[in-house]
Design an enzyme around this catalytic site. Sequence first.
Site, PDB file in Angstrom:
ATOM      1  CE  LYS A  75      96.917   6.657  44.375  1.00 35.63           C
ATOM      2  NZ  LYS A  75      96.824   6.076  43.015  1.00 35.63           N
ATOM      3  CG  ASP A 109     100.098   5.351  41.283  1.00 33.14           C
ATOM      4  OD1 ASP A 109     100.776   5.155  40.254  1.00 33.14           O
ATOM      5  OD2 ASP A 109      98.848   5.296  41.303  1.00 33.14           O
ATOM      6  NE  ARG A 160     102.963   7.014  36.146  1.00 34.36           N
ATOM      7  CZ  ARG A 160     102.154   6.337  36.980  1.00 34.36           C
ATOM      8  NH1 ARG A 160     101.870   6.813  38.184  1.00 34.36           N
ATOM      9  NH2 ARG A 160     101.661   5.178  36.616  1.00 34.36           N
ATOM     10  CE  LYS A 163     102.666  20.559  34.803  1.00 32.98           C
ATOM     11  NZ  LYS A 163     101.485  21.212  34.204  1.00 32.98           N
ATOM     12  N   GLY A 164     102.778  16.307  40.280  1.00 35.31           N
ATOM     13  CA  GLY A 164     102.353  16.098  41.669  1.00 35.31           C
ATOM     14  C   GLY A 164     100.922  16.557  41.833  1.00 35.31           C
ATOM     15  CB  ALA A 165      97.946  14.707  42.063  1.00 32.03           C
ATOM     16  CG  HIS A 203      96.860  15.538  31.042  1.00 38.79           C
ATOM     17  ND1 HIS A 203      96.916  15.433  32.408  1.00 38.79           N
ATOM     18  CD2 HIS A 203      96.474  14.331  30.579  1.00 38.79           C
ATOM     19  CE1 HIS A 203      96.564  14.218  32.760  1.00 38.79           C
ATOM     20  NE2 HIS A 203      96.299  13.525  31.676  1.00 38.79           N
ATOM     21  NE  ARG A 264      94.892  12.188  43.699  1.00 35.36           N
ATOM     22  CZ  ARG A 264      94.586  11.112  44.407  1.00 35.36           C
ATOM     23  NH1 ARG A 264      94.160  11.229  45.648  1.00 35.36           N
ATOM     24  NH2 ARG A 264      94.712   9.912  43.886  1.00 35.36           N
ATOM     25  NE  ARG A 265      93.434  13.517  37.902  1.00 32.56           N
ATOM     26  CZ  ARG A 265      94.186  12.859  38.792  1.00 32.56           C
ATOM     27  NH1 ARG A 265      93.898  11.627  39.129  1.00 32.56           N
ATOM     28  NH2 ARG A 265      95.212  13.420  39.356  1.00 32.56           N
TER      29      ARG A 265
END
Length: 283
Positions: A75, A109, A160, A163-165, A203, A264-265
Amino acid sequence: MQLPFFLAKRFVAGEDFSHAAPKVRELNEKGISVTLDLLGENVTDRETADATTREYCELLDGIHEQELDSTISIKLTMLGLDIDTEYCRQNLFTLLDKARERDQFVRIDMEGSDYTQRTLDLFFDARKKYGRHVGIVIQAYLYRSREDIAALVHDKADVRLCKGAYNEPSSLAYKNMTDIRAVFKEYATELIKGTDFTRIATHDDHLIEWTKRFADENAIPKDKFEFQLLYGLRLSTCEDLVDEGYRVRIYVPYGTMWLPYFSRRLRERKENIWFILSNMFRK
Ligand SMILES: Cc1cc2nc3c(=O)[nH]c(=O)nc-3n(C[C@H](O)[C@H](O)[C@H](O)COP(=O)(O)OP(=O)(O)OC[C@H]3O[C@@H](n4cnc5c(N)ncnc54)[C@H](O)[C@@H]3O)c2cc1C
């Protein structure tokens, strides 16, 4: 906030490289490639950014010495993007010198929308100098991504697509899953048709199945793209994809600064929260 590491260990491979390396090897033995991510974001002092750059260079040495099938993801805010863009460029180029020396690959990233333009500018500069050793990420949810994809396809860049987090406002990003899936497919089509190799990071079964069908119907060979998934999520899907002959790469984060990544996950899927809570109560 201090939280015990065991809460994060489903999604984070360890607090240092010595703990992450055996997990990378296990995945490699299953035919799965890896991208290692040293966790952390938004460094605000040069001392930490310098130390992070050194740590990434050592990581490239470590991957080489241990003969792991792994690239790295970084990052730019960890290399000093919040401090000064020129300074961040120097750190990025120092890292890319090492990547070139090791015949390695560094993926930048994509972070929140405040950084999108600067990240792309630095990527295009780096790409001129380091070519195939550097790649970028595009977030399908951002409205601007259509134009960014066009420029990246024109450059035949290594992208890569995800979708975006981040929690972006509706003035900048699609919020609805149907819209996000539609643009994801549009950009995946352009990347697969217009670049040498595309990384599909999701996923989402709907998008994974769509990609397989699209490749099949358009006679796209399985070695022209790969699926990328996050460590700790859907390992059996990865194994099935490998069995079907697809390329798969798992993004393996490690390091002590795991809280923002971990959060975030948890935000993405309520099932992830239940998983953590059930593990907490089993301790
Ligand atoms: C390798 C990789 C790198 C990434 N890099 C970045 C980056 O640089 N910048 C960035 O902003 N974001 C990044 N992301 C995160 C990404 O933008 C998304 O936030 C994240 O992947 C969630 O979206 P999704 O498409 O995976 O599926 P989701 O939107 O979370 O899920 C959609 C559907 O997928 C299915 N599904 C998902 N998970 C499961 C599960 N565990 N079990 C069963 N079904 C499931 C379900 O049908 C679900 O409804 C990255 C993601 C990956 C995989």
